[in-house]
Motif scaffolding. Structure first.
Motif, PDB file in Angstrom:
ATOM      1  N   TRP A  26       0.810  -1.544   0.193  1.00 49.99           N
ATOM      2  CA  TRP A  26      -0.279  -0.174  -0.031  1.00 49.99           C
ATOM      3  C   TRP A  26       1.446   1.367  -0.087  1.00 49.99           C
ATOM      4  O   TRP A  26       0.758   2.266  -0.753  1.00 49.99           O
ATOM      5  CB  TRP A  26      -1.358  -0.472   1.249  1.00 49.99           C
ATOM      6  CG  TRP A  26      -2.091   1.170   1.127  1.00 49.99           C
ATOM      7  CD1 TRP A  26      -2.674   1.741   0.711  1.00 49.99           C
ATOM      8  CD2 TRP A  26      -2.275   1.989   1.890  1.00 49.99           C
ATOM      9  NE1 TRP A  26      -3.379   2.882   1.214  1.00 49.99           N
ATOM     10  CE2 TRP A  26      -2.948   3.053   1.972  1.00 49.99           C
ATOM     11  CE3 TRP A  26      -1.429   2.212   3.972  1.00 49.99           C
ATOM     12  CZ2 TRP A  26      -3.261   4.214   2.630  1.00 49.99           C
ATOM     13  CZ3 TRP A  26      -1.857   3.333   4.017  1.00 49.99           C
ATOM     14  CH2 TRP A  26      -2.508   4.344   3.817  1.00 49.99           C
ATOM     15  N   PHE A  27       2.108   1.515   1.229  1.00 47.28           N
ATOM     16  CA  PHE A  27       2.955   2.877   0.584  1.00 47.28           C
ATOM     17  C   PHE A  27       3.755   2.442  -0.312  1.00 47.28           C
ATOM     18  O   PHE A  27       3.708   3.733  -0.800  1.00 47.28           O
ATOM     19  CB  PHE A  27       3.579   2.700   1.755  1.00 47.28           C
ATOM     20  CG  PHE A  27       2.994   2.668   3.452  1.00 47.28           C
ATOM     21  CD1 PHE A  27       2.392   3.464   4.032  1.00 47.28           C
ATOM     22  CD2 PHE A  27       3.755   1.575   4.419  1.00 47.28           C
ATOM     23  CE1 PHE A  27       1.838   3.335   4.619  1.00 47.28           C
ATOM     24  CE2 PHE A  27       2.984   1.679   5.469  1.00 47.28           C
ATOM     25  CZ  PHE A  27       2.771   3.157   5.907  1.00 47.28           C
ATOM     26  N   HIS A  28       3.494   1.901  -1.245  1.00 47.02           N
ATOM     27  CA  HIS A  28       4.716   1.388  -2.483  1.00 47.02           C
ATOM     28  C   HIS A  28       3.413   1.528  -3.659  1.00 47.02           C
ATOM     29  O   HIS A  28       3.768   2.220  -4.557  1.00 47.02           O
ATOM     30  CB  HIS A  28       5.161   0.469  -2.852  1.00 47.02           C
ATOM     31  CG  HIS A  28       6.330   0.228  -1.558  1.00 47.02           C
ATOM     32  ND1 HIS A  28       6.580  -0.493  -0.771  1.00 47.02           N
ATOM     33  CD2 HIS A  28       8.312   0.942  -2.061  1.00 47.02           C
ATOM     34  CE1 HIS A  28       8.028  -0.337   0.390  1.00 47.02           C
ATOM     35  NE2 HIS A  28       8.680   0.539  -0.374  1.00 47.02           N
ATOM     36  N   GLY A  29       2.220   2.291  -3.204  1.00 45.51           N
ATOM     37  CA  GLY A  29       1.470   2.452  -4.173  1.00 45.51           C
ATOM     38  C   GLY A  29       1.099   0.993  -5.397  1.00 45.51           C
ATOM     39  O   GLY A  29       0.217   1.144  -6.349  1.00 45.51           O
ATOM     40  N   ILE A  30       0.919  -0.124  -4.561  1.00 42.82           N
ATOM     41  CA  ILE A  30       1.140  -0.893  -5.607  1.00 42.82           C
ATOM     42  C   ILE A  30      -0.348  -1.657  -5.131  1.00 42.82           C
ATOM     43  O   ILE A  30      -1.202  -1.515  -6.149  1.00 42.82           O
ATOM     44  CB  ILE A  30       2.181  -1.960  -4.996  1.00 42.82           C
ATOM     45  CG1 ILE A  30       3.281  -2.501  -5.343  1.00 42.82           C
ATOM     46  CG2 ILE A  30       1.384  -4.264  -5.593  1.00 42.82           C
ATOM     47  CD1 ILE A  30       4.402  -3.267  -4.489  1.00 42.82           C
ATOM     48  N   GLU A  31      -1.196  -1.190  -4.349  1.00 41.57           N
ATOM     49  CA  GLU A  31      -2.236  -1.794  -4.185  1.00 41.57           C
ATOM     50  C   GLU A  31      -3.115  -0.390  -3.104  1.00 41.57           C
ATOM     51  O   GLU A  31      -2.482   0.511  -2.866  1.00 41.57           O
ATOM     52  CB  GLU A  31      -2.294  -2.469  -2.678  1.00 41.57           C
ATOM     53  CG  GLU A  31      -2.010  -3.686  -2.170  1.00 41.57           C
ATOM     54  CD  GLU A  31      -2.450  -4.814  -3.508  1.00 41.57           C
ATOM     55  OE1 GLU A  31      -4.170  -4.090  -3.190  1.00 41.57           O
ATOM     56  OE2 GLU A  31      -2.304  -5.502  -4.348  1.00 41.57           O
ATOM     57  N   ARG A  32      -4.058  -0.494  -3.733  1.00 42.10           N
ATOM     58  CA  ARG A  32      -4.452   1.470  -3.449  1.00 42.10           C
ATOM     59  C   ARG A  32      -5.680   1.408  -2.941  1.00 42.10           C
ATOM     60  O   ARG A  32      -5.944   2.359  -2.274  1.00 42.10           O
ATOM     61  CB  ARG A  32      -5.896   1.278  -4.696  1.00 42.10           C
ATOM     62  CG  ARG A  32      -5.694   1.285  -6.324  1.00 42.10           C
ATOM     63  CD  ARG A  32      -6.601   1.439  -7.172  1.00 42.10           C
ATOM     64  NE  ARG A  32      -5.996   2.189  -8.660  1.00 42.10           N
ATOM     65  CZ  ARG A  32      -6.060   2.292  -9.764  1.00 42.10           C
ATOM     66  NH1 ARG A  32      -6.536   3.149  -8.871  1.00 42.10           N
ATOM     67  NH2 ARG A  32      -5.488   2.613 -10.598  1.00 42.10           N
ATOM     68  N   LYS A  33      -6.047   0.059  -1.822  1.00 44.27           N
ATOM     69  CA  LYS A  33      -6.983   0.780  -0.375  1.00 44.27           C
ATOM     70  C   LYS A  33      -5.692  -0.063   0.048  1.00 44.27           C
ATOM     71  O   LYS A  33      -4.901  -1.220   0.476  1.00 44.27           O
ATOM     72  CB  LYS A  33      -8.165  -0.462  -0.716  1.00 44.27           C
ATOM     73  CG  LYS A  33      -9.233   0.169  -1.172  1.00 44.27           C
ATOM     74  CD  LYS A  33     -10.363  -0.942  -1.406  1.00 44.27           C
ATOM     75  CE  LYS A  33     -11.255   0.451  -0.914  1.00 44.27           C
ATOM     76  NZ  LYS A  33     -12.605  -1.343  -1.004  1.00 44.27           N
TER      77      LYS A  33
END
Length: 73
Positions: free
Chosen positions: A27-34
């Protein structure tokens, strides 16, 4: 709760915490949106369940305290 049951729940909570950390990294790296809120709630529930149990075994108490410290960081 028996010692074996407590140990099994503790091991499951440790595994879920490792998975939660991975999900937060994604999530922090932007791979997951939620944000993984549901998984976080499950780990919190397990920690609260373990906290209610009075464990006399020092090794299990130590493992639990480490789990709580990792969760809070």
């Amino acid at each position: 709760m028996e010692q074996r049951q407590y140990e099994a729940v503790l091991a499951d909570a440790e595994l879920r915490l490792r998975r939660l950390r991975t999900l937060y990294d994604h999530w922090f790296h932007g791979i997951e949106r939620k944000e993984p809120q549901q998984q976080r709630a499950e780990v919190e529930r397990m920690i609260n369940e373990l906290r209610r149990q009075q464990q006399r075994n020092t090794a299990l108490r130590f493992r639990f305290n480490q789990l709580v410290q990792r969760f809070t960081t």
